[in-house]
Design a protein around this motif. Structure first.
Motif, PDB file in Angstrom:
ATOM      1  N   ILE A 165      -5.153  23.536 -20.423  1.00  0.00           N
ATOM      2  CA  ILE A 165      -4.816  24.960 -20.544  1.00  0.00           C
ATOM      3  C   ILE A 165      -3.484  25.219 -19.851  1.00  0.00           C
ATOM      4  O   ILE A 165      -3.345  24.948 -18.659  1.00  0.00           O
ATOM      5  CB  ILE A 165      -5.909  25.846 -19.931  1.00  0.00           C
ATOM      6  CG1 ILE A 165      -7.235  25.649 -20.673  1.00  0.00           C
ATOM      7  CG2 ILE A 165      -5.495  27.315 -19.963  1.00  0.00           C
ATOM      8  CD1 ILE A 165      -8.404  26.415 -20.069  1.00  0.00           C
ATOM      9  N   PRO A 166      -2.482  25.737 -20.549  1.00  0.00           N
ATOM     10  CA  PRO A 166      -1.199  26.049 -19.914  1.00  0.00           C
ATOM     11  C   PRO A 166      -1.374  27.085 -18.802  1.00  0.00           C
ATOM     12  O   PRO A 166      -2.208  27.988 -18.906  1.00  0.00           O
ATOM     13  CB  PRO A 166      -0.358  26.612 -21.066  1.00  0.00           C
ATOM     14  CG  PRO A 166      -0.993  26.064 -22.306  1.00  0.00           C
ATOM     15  CD  PRO A 166      -2.463  25.993 -22.007  1.00  0.00           C
ATOM     16  N   PHE A 167      -0.553  26.939 -17.760  1.00  0.00           N
ATOM     17  CA  PHE A 167      -0.622  27.895 -16.653  1.00  0.00           C
ATOM     18  C   PHE A 167       0.774  28.151 -16.092  1.00  0.00           C
ATOM     19  O   PHE A 167       1.681  27.336 -16.230  1.00  0.00           O
ATOM     20  CB  PHE A 167      -1.567  27.400 -15.555  1.00  0.00           C
ATOM     21  CG  PHE A 167      -1.113  26.149 -14.842  1.00  0.00           C
ATOM     22  CD1 PHE A 167      -0.464  26.219 -13.617  1.00  0.00           C
ATOM     23  CD2 PHE A 167      -1.329  24.896 -15.395  1.00  0.00           C
ATOM     24  CE1 PHE A 167      -0.048  25.071 -12.961  1.00  0.00           C
ATOM     25  CE2 PHE A 167      -0.927  23.740 -14.749  1.00  0.00           C
ATOM     26  CZ  PHE A 167      -0.273  23.832 -13.521  1.00  0.00           C
ATOM     27  N   ALA A 168       0.923  29.323 -15.484  1.00  0.00           N
ATOM     28  CA  ALA A 168       2.197  29.729 -14.888  1.00  0.00           C
ATOM     29  C   ALA A 168       1.913  30.380 -13.544  1.00  0.00           C
ATOM     30  O   ALA A 168       0.898  31.060 -13.377  1.00  0.00           O
ATOM     31  CB  ALA A 168       2.935  30.707 -15.806  1.00  0.00           C
ATOM     32  N   THR A 169       2.816  30.171 -12.589  1.00  0.00           N
ATOM     33  CA  THR A 169       2.578  30.672 -11.233  1.00  0.00           C
ATOM     34  C   THR A 169       3.759  31.498 -10.730  1.00  0.00           C
ATOM     35  O   THR A 169       4.908  31.268 -11.102  1.00  0.00           O
ATOM     36  CB  THR A 169       2.356  29.510 -10.250  1.00  0.00           C
ATOM     37  OG1 THR A 169       3.542  28.689 -10.210  1.00  0.00           O
ATOM     38  CG2 THR A 169       1.178  28.650 -10.665  1.00  0.00           C
ATOM     39  N   ILE A 170       3.429  32.461  -9.874  1.00  0.00           N
ATOM     40  CA  ILE A 170       4.408  33.113  -9.008  1.00  0.00           C
ATOM     41  C   ILE A 170       3.841  33.070  -7.595  1.00  0.00           C
ATOM     42  O   ILE A 170       2.679  32.700  -7.390  1.00  0.00           O
ATOM     43  CB  ILE A 170       4.709  34.569  -9.441  1.00  0.00           C
ATOM     44  CG1 ILE A 170       3.404  35.370  -9.627  1.00  0.00           C
ATOM     45  CG2 ILE A 170       5.549  34.599 -10.699  1.00  0.00           C
ATOM     46  CD1 ILE A 170       3.642  36.837  -9.995  1.00  0.00           C
ATOM     47  N   PHE A 171       4.643  33.435  -6.618  1.00  0.00           N
ATOM     48  CA  PHE A 171       4.220  33.322  -5.228  1.00  0.00           C
ATOM     49  C   PHE A 171       3.838  34.664  -4.622  1.00  0.00           C
ATOM     50  O   PHE A 171       4.319  35.720  -5.039  1.00  0.00           O
ATOM     51  CB  PHE A 171       5.327  32.687  -4.389  1.00  0.00           C
ATOM     52  CG  PHE A 171       5.619  31.265  -4.761  1.00  0.00           C
ATOM     53  CD1 PHE A 171       4.623  30.304  -4.717  1.00  0.00           C
ATOM     54  CD2 PHE A 171       6.891  30.889  -5.173  1.00  0.00           C
ATOM     55  CE1 PHE A 171       4.878  28.987  -5.069  1.00  0.00           C
ATOM     56  CE2 PHE A 171       7.171  29.579  -5.521  1.00  0.00           C
ATOM     57  CZ  PHE A 171       6.151  28.625  -5.473  1.00  0.00           C
ATOM     58  N   GLY A 172       2.962  34.577  -3.614  1.00  0.00           N
ATOM     59  CA  GLY A 172       2.613  35.735  -2.812  1.00  0.00           C
ATOM     60  C   GLY A 172       3.215  35.598  -1.423  1.00  0.00           C
ATOM     61  O   GLY A 172       4.081  34.759  -1.181  1.00  0.00           O
ATOM     62  N   ASN A 173       2.739  36.397  -0.504  1.00  0.00           N
ATOM     63  CA  ASN A 173       3.287  36.369   0.850  1.00  0.00           C
ATOM     64  C   ASN A 173       2.703  35.264   1.721  1.00  0.00           C
ATOM     65  O   ASN A 173       3.208  34.993   2.812  1.00  0.00           O
ATOM     66  CB  ASN A 173       3.076  37.726   1.534  1.00  0.00           C
ATOM     67  CG  ASN A 173       1.638  38.204   1.453  1.00  0.00           C
ATOM     68  OD1 ASN A 173       1.136  38.447   0.359  1.00  0.00           O
ATOM     69  ND2 ASN A 173       0.970  38.336   2.592  1.00  0.00           N
ATOM     70  N   HIS A 174       1.630  34.588   1.260  1.00  0.00           N
ATOM     71  CA  HIS A 174       1.003  33.552   2.079  1.00  0.00           C
ATOM     72  C   HIS A 174       1.302  32.134   1.612  1.00  0.00           C
ATOM     73  O   HIS A 174       1.080  31.181   2.369  1.00  0.00           O
ATOM     74  CB  HIS A 174      -0.518  33.747   2.090  1.00  0.00           C
ATOM     75  CG  HIS A 174      -0.970  34.961   2.832  1.00  0.00           C
ATOM     76  ND1 HIS A 174      -0.790  35.114   4.190  1.00  0.00           N
ATOM     77  CD2 HIS A 174      -1.602  36.086   2.403  1.00  0.00           C
ATOM     78  CE1 HIS A 174      -1.292  36.278   4.572  1.00  0.00           C
ATOM     79  NE2 HIS A 174      -1.783  36.890   3.502  1.00  0.00           N
ATOM     80  N   ASP A 175       1.766  31.947   0.394  1.00  0.00           N
ATOM     81  CA  ASP A 175       1.925  30.600  -0.167  1.00  0.00           C
ATOM     82  C   ASP A 175       2.787  29.687   0.704  1.00  0.00           C
ATOM     83  O   ASP A 175       2.456  28.522   0.906  1.00  0.00           O
ATOM     84  CB  ASP A 175       2.526  30.668  -1.567  1.00  0.00           C
ATOM     85  CG  ASP A 175       1.539  31.199  -2.595  1.00  0.00           C
ATOM     86  OD1 ASP A 175       0.587  30.485  -2.922  1.00  0.00           O
ATOM     87  OD2 ASP A 175       1.721  32.337  -3.051  1.00  0.00           O
TER      88      ASP A 175
END
Length: 551
Positions: free
Chosen positions: A301-311
């Motif tokens: 399954i293709p996936f895409a990420t962005i970051f939060g303040n904790h990563d």
């Protein structure tokens, strides 16, 4: 004058090409470039094979001890096997490698690696010609000098280290050894160090192309705030509550929930909208990244990420984490333009059905950063910067003029994903739609409004969805000054047991968006980890006939 400029440009280009070829030749033959360039983790290099593995241990009490071996012979895997938690002791894996073309008859390449207290030969039914050789920390190597006859696809070509009893490999061709290294004074099995190896050359990873399905639909699963750790992690505010005798491991429970939704819903794309990694409890962020990625890779399954303040509060920067995530199978994650603030400002095109090259949907993903750079004036969290908004507006305008958009014969639809909510999410008195969810906590949006909501509306984006505030799971309808619906602003709700819950028995959840390009409709609903499992919770139509509509 023009002729002189052209001639000078050709001369400079030719000179630069000669320099690059010269550097490449010298580095291949004499190791011209420094180790800092060659030793980037993980230590995998096309054309190299591993000839030996050892371990270096050092103590803070012994000034003569060193965790760095002869750099002319050994490459160090830059991960302290004690995760820098040892008061006095540190240890590092070192590898010896050679180019296949430089191997001599005296060189021995590694065919297999095991970890354990006993000689693996004792459990083998048929004793081979090669004996197992013992190294520190329970490492056993099977090496051969008959490397010209050996199957190069089985030779060990790269070595890395992952941490935690629940760690997994997400890279093709890699294998995590089942037993942890035998190290003294390690604080429990859950933080154990596991050797992982690659056999043969690196795999060629091709990025998937996304298309509307044959029924004219496309389904997106938004997963917010996984908060994964190095090791299984500890549940926070689990529901139903667990007693002392019922241990709750956060990450296995979180990932089992995500896996069950994937198997039920079968989304076409997963968007992870930040705080995948709980930096405070992730001294090896790579291990945490591989845990969530493997769930999608296994299911293709293709996936895409962005970051939060904790990563990036753990062992890796945003840049390093994005580089790892981008390299994985089925990952569509991108760092985005280097001249923009943040890491992970990019867009994804979803093409029309079949083999079409025409764009039907554009998804915009932007980095909302972490904490306020000006706490005195704007307390709390950071905001989208002007150059990010300018990039979004320019990109949206250019895409609309591009052949892939203009050739699409139906109405195009756009959506955006961020981590930290926009300041407009605070306008809850008139905007929260109870039918879409609840608002147990006040939105922790930035104190400064940089105007991204207005930019989204100007460019015709229909909906934006965020995470960050774990127990908020509603959608708000933002309206224009004339009172007409302009933009849906949604929360996904927190999915991970490693992050906070509470607020009146909150159950972890995820949000789905389904695009129906036949009806130009967007429908959203949620799936819960406990309680109404299997039900489409708070299902609502956000867009009808290509327009934002009120419920």
């Amino acid at each position: 004058m023009t002729r002189r400029i052209v001639r000078t440009s050709i001369q400079l280009g030719t000179f630069a090409l000669i320099i690059c070829i010269l550097i490449f030749f010298l580095d291949n033959n004499f190791g011209l470039l420094p180790n800092a360039i060659h030793n980037a983790l993980p230590a995998h290099h096309p054309g190299f094979v591993i000839t030996d593995i050892t371990l270096a241990t050092c103590s803070s009490l012994n000034p003569f001890s060193s965790c760095k071996l002869d750099q002319n012979k050994w490459l160090r895997v830059e991960k302290d096997l004690y995760l820098s938690k040892g008061w006095l002791t540190h240890a590092y894996i070192h590898i010896e490698r050679k180019r296949e073309s430089d191997l001599t008859e005296k060189d021995r390449i590694i065919l297999d690696v095991r970890v354990g207290s006993l000689d693996p030969m004792l459990s083998e039914k048929h004793e081979g010609a090669e004996r197992w050789e013992n190294r520190q920390a329970g490492i056993w190597l099977k090496r051969t000098s008959r490397h010209r006859d050996a199957d190069k696809q089985q030779a060990i070509t790269a070595v890395d280290v992952l941490f935690g009893s629940d760690s997994v490999e997400a890279r093709p061709g890699w294998e995590r050894l089942p037993q942890a290294l035998v190290l003294p004074d390690v604080g429990g099995e859950n933080q154990g160090a596991y050797v992982t190896v690659r056999r043969g050359p690196p795999h060629d990873i091709r990025k998937p192309s996304l298309h509307i399905d044959n029924n004219g639909k496309f389904k997106i699963l938004q997963v917010a705030d996984l908060h994964l750790s190095t090791g299984p992690g500890v549940c926070r505010n689990p529901e139903p509550p667990s007693d002392e005798s019922d241990k709750c491991d956060a990450d296995p429970r979180t990932l089992a929930f995500i896996a069950s939704v994937l198997d039920d819903e079968k989304p076409d794309l997963v968007v992870l909208s930040g705080d995948q990694v709980n930096g405070e409890t992730a001294p090896d962020a790579q291990s945490a990244v591989f845990k969530f990625a493997s769930v999608f890779v296994e299911r293709k399954i293709p996936f895409a990420t962005i970051f939060g303040n904790h990563d990036d509060e753990g062992s890796l920067s945003r840049e390093a984490m994005m580089q790892i995530t981008h390299s994985l199978p089925y990952s569509l994650s991108e760092s985005g333009p280097a001249n923009l603030d943040g890491v992970g400002n990019y867009y994804i095109e979803i093409l029309a059905r079949g083999g079409s090259s025409h764009s039907a949907i554009t998804l915009y993903l932007l980095d909302t950063h972490g904490y306020s750079p000006d706490e005195r004036q704007f307390r709390g969290y950071d905001w989208l910067k002007k150059n990010q908004i300018d990039w979004f507006k320019f990109t949206a305008a250019e895409l609309k003029k591009s052949p892939s958009h203009t050739a699409y014969t139906h109405q195009h639809m756009d959506m955006a994903f961020i981590h930290i909510p926009l300041p407009e999410y605070r306008n809850t008195a008139e905007m929260v739609i109870p039918a879409t969810g609840t608002q147990p906590e006040n939105p922790t949006a930035p104190g400064f409004n940089s105007g991204f909501r207005d930019a989204l509306v100007e460019e015709g984006v229909l909906a934006v969805s965020c995470g960050h505030d774990h127990v908020n799971d509603y959608c708000s309808l933002s309206k224009n000054p004339d009172g007409k619906p302009a933009l849906w602003m949604c929360y996904a709700g927190g999915s991970g047991f490693g992050g906070y819950g509470g607020y009146g028995h909150y159950h972890r959840r995820v949000r789905l968006f389904e695009f129906d390009m036949n009806e130009l409709r967007i429908v959203t609903w949620k799936r819960l980890e406990w309680g109404e499992v299997g039900k489409r919770v708070d299902e609502a139509i956000l867009v009808e006939s290509g327009r934002v509509v009120a419920l």
